[in-house]
Design a protein around this motif. Structure first.
Motif, mmCIF file in Angstrom:
data_model
loop_
_atom_site.group_PDB
_atom_site.id
_atom_site.type_symbol
_atom_site.label_atom_id
_atom_site.label_comp_id
_atom_site.label_asym_id
_atom_site.label_seq_id
_atom_site.Cartn_x
_atom_site.Cartn_y
_atom_site.Cartn_z
ATOM 1 N N VAL A 26 -13.103 7.391 -11.921
ATOM 2 C CA VAL A 26 -12.412 7.687 -10.666
ATOM 3 C C VAL A 26 -11.053 6.991 -10.659
ATOM 4 O O VAL A 26 -10.959 5.783 -10.876
ATOM 5 N N ARG A 27 -10.015 7.801 -10.417
ATOM 6 C CA ARG A 27 -8.671 7.262 -10.188
ATOM 7 C C ARG A 27 -8.438 7.362 -8.689
ATOM 8 O O ARG A 27 -8.690 8.394 -8.074
ATOM 9 N N TYR A 28 -7.998 6.274 -8.087
ATOM 10 C CA TYR A 28 -7.897 6.228 -6.632
ATOM 11 C C TYR A 28 -6.654 5.472 -6.199
ATOM 12 O O TYR A 28 -6.014 4.771 -6.984
ATOM 13 N N SER A 29 -6.333 5.633 -4.939
ATOM 14 C CA SER A 29 -5.278 4.841 -4.307
ATOM 15 C C SER A 29 -5.852 4.319 -3.006
ATOM 16 O O SER A 29 -6.884 4.796 -2.537
ATOM 17 N N TRP A 30 -5.202 3.304 -2.463
ATOM 18 C CA TRP A 30 -5.610 2.855 -1.139
ATOM 19 C C TRP A 30 -4.451 2.250 -0.392
ATOM 20 O O TRP A 30 -3.455 1.850 -0.972
ATOM 21 N N SER A 31 -4.615 2.257 0.941
ATOM 22 C CA SER A 31 -3.559 1.724 1.798
ATOM 23 C C SER A 31 -4.172 1.213 3.092
ATOM 24 O O SER A 31 -5.292 1.568 3.456
ATOM 25 N N GLY A 32 -3.399 0.387 3.769
ATOM 26 C CA GLY A 32 -3.832 -0.162 5.042
ATOM 27 C C GLY A 32 -2.827 -1.174 5.549
ATOM 28 O O GLY A 32 -1.729 -1.310 5.005
ATOM 29 N N THR A 33 -3.225 -1.887 6.579
ATOM 30 C CA THR A 33 -2.371 -2.888 7.201
ATOM 31 C C THR A 33 -3.009 -4.255 7.019
ATOM 32 O O THR A 33 -4.174 -4.452 7.383
ATOM 33 N N GLU A 66 1.811 -6.241 7.681
ATOM 34 C CA GLU A 66 2.530 -5.384 6.736
ATOM 35 C C GLU A 66 1.626 -4.287 6.191
ATOM 36 O O GLU A 66 0.436 -4.499 5.975
ATOM 37 N N GLU A 67 2.251 -3.124 5.937
ATOM 38 C CA GLU A 67 1.551 -2.044 5.254
ATOM 39 C C GLU A 67 1.398 -2.443 3.790
ATOM 40 O O GLU A 67 2.357 -2.917 3.178
ATOM 41 N N VAL A 68 0.194 -2.268 3.257
ATOM 42 C CA VAL A 68 -0.070 -2.599 1.861
ATOM 43 C C VAL A 68 -0.680 -1.374 1.187
ATOM 44 O O VAL A 68 -1.283 -0.526 1.850
ATOM 45 N N SER A 69 -0.494 -1.296 -0.135
ATOM 46 C CA SER A 69 -1.059 -0.158 -0.838
ATOM 47 C C SER A 69 -1.268 -0.484 -2.311
ATOM 48 O O SER A 69 -0.658 -1.399 -2.858
ATOM 49 N N LEU A 70 -2.150 0.282 -2.896
ATOM 50 C CA LEU A 70 -2.385 0.269 -4.330
ATOM 51 C C LEU A 70 -2.227 1.716 -4.756
ATOM 52 O O LEU A 70 -2.980 2.588 -4.304
ATOM 53 N N ASP A 71 -1.220 1.993 -5.575
ATOM 54 C CA ASP A 71 -0.923 3.372 -5.934
ATOM 55 C C ASP A 71 -1.921 3.973 -6.907
ATOM 56 O O ASP A 71 -2.173 5.174 -6.870
#
Length: 131
Positions: free
Chosen positions: A81-88, A94-99
């Motif tokens: 599984v290739r995934y991304s995630w985001s949140g605060t 701050e908005e954070v993410s993993l591409d």
């Protein structure tokens, strides 16, 4: 059940698991599809209890965390599984993410029995959780 049906079932289990992960009211169900004897590779956790503690820390730091499965590929009892995630981030606002994260799963008797996290993914998540 054909091998293709089993592969589809494994992908569906992972998709449903991510739905639980993304729903704060259902997060306590997230790891229900994991074997009690889960083997983890490349993660900062050893076994199911430590994995659960890790996710509790992540959800506390990023309560609105949302994971998106970008692509899932199944072969026999394994699913990549290739995934991304985001949140605060709760502490900073701050908005954070993993591409792009990558995790490989092996199923046994309909449960996730083994899980590999790609090198660098765990560190990237840790850096986001603990700014």
């Amino acid at each position: 059940m054909s091998e293709t049906d089993v592969e589809s079932e494994h992908v569906q289990i992972l998709r449903e698991s991510i739905e639980k992960h993304n729903d704060p009211d259902r997060r306590d169900e997230y790891l229900e599809d994991y074997s009690e004897d889960l083997a983890l590779h490349g993660a900062d956790a050893d076994g199911l209890e430590e994995l659960e503690a890790f996710y509790q820390t992540v959800w506390q730091a990023i309560p609105d965390l949302e994971v998106t499965i970008e692509r899932a590929i199944a072969d026999g009892d394994e699913v990549a599984v290739r995934y991304s995630w985001s949140g605060t981030h709760a502490a900073t606002g701050e908005e954070v993410s993993l591409d792009s994260g990558l995790t490989w799963y092996r199923f046994e008797d309909g449960e996730i029995a083994e899980r590999w996290v790609a090198s660098g993914t765990g560190g990237a998540i840790r850096d986001i959780v603990e700014p």
